[in-house]
Write an enzyme that holds these catalytic residues in place. Structure first.
Site: not given
Ligand code: URA
Length: 208
Positions: A103, A107, A199, A202
């Protein structure tokens, strides 16, 4: 759009395991694949079949096989990649497309930086995968882009979703089918799902 929430105890159990912060990369990746396979089994329960003739060692019989063009699995880069092998374990002949979006920070418009989809995408059952449905921004944009490339029959699979993401996707694309492993409470101020698992990208790729 229909939303289906997974109820199978094996899916629930495995989602609990990946939430734990002590679950390491290797195990995390393996369990994400297993959940994708179990969710895929549920999500593909309505695949159309056609009857064909087969000769068993005993006699000739008419039996069902999956009908139509091969399925297209489309992971949203990068975390969606972790779910692909789970679907391929069920449907080894599926084609795999990829979609990468960012994104514009000013914008807020979606920009496709990568999109490669199998041919005849308009005729295929498409399964878009992304383990986390948070704000729904990338999910909405990914489905929009797949539709712009001709995709019509779209299922979307997420392992953990926030209510905000489910609403955004339902509102933008009422014609798709959404499959959610577990609906969590809410997003936090950084758009992470709570309680979530952190995440997903990750944790799948060991980049924490
Ligand atoms: N993306 C992720 O990997 N974890 C989240 O909690 C939200 C978006």
């Amino acid at each position: 759009m229909s939303v289906s929430y997974m109820t199978h105890p094996l899916i629930k159990h495995k989602i609990t395991l990946i939430r734990k912060e002590t679950t390491g990369t290797n195990e995390f990746r393996k369990i994400i694949e297993e959940i994708a396979m179990l969710m895929g089994y549920e999500a593909l329960a309505d695949l159309p079949t056609t009857d064909v003739e087969v000769k068993t060692p005993i006699e000739t019989t008419i039996q069902p096989v999956i009908d139509g063009k091969k399925l297209a699995v489309v992971p949203i880069l990068r975390a969606g990649l972790g779910m692909v092998n789970g679907i391929l374990a069920l449907v080894p002949s599926a084609k795999v497309g990829h979609i990468g979006l960012y994104r514009d920070p000013e914008t807020h418009q979606p920009h496709e930086y990568y999109c490669k989809l199998p041919d005849s995408i308009d005729e295929r059952q498409i399964v878009v995968v992304d383990p986390m449905l948070a704000t729904g921004g990338s999910a909405v944009d990914a489905v929009t882009m797949i539709k712009q490339h001709g995709g019509r029959k779209i299922k979307f699979m997420s392992i953990i979703a926030a209510p905000e993401g489910v609403s955004a996707l339902m509102k933008a694309h009422p014609d798709i089918q959404l499959y959610v492993g577990c609906l969590d409470r809410q997003l936090n101020e950084n758009a992470y799902i709570c309680p979530g698992l952190g995440d997903a990208g990750d944790r799948i790729f060991g980049t924490i």
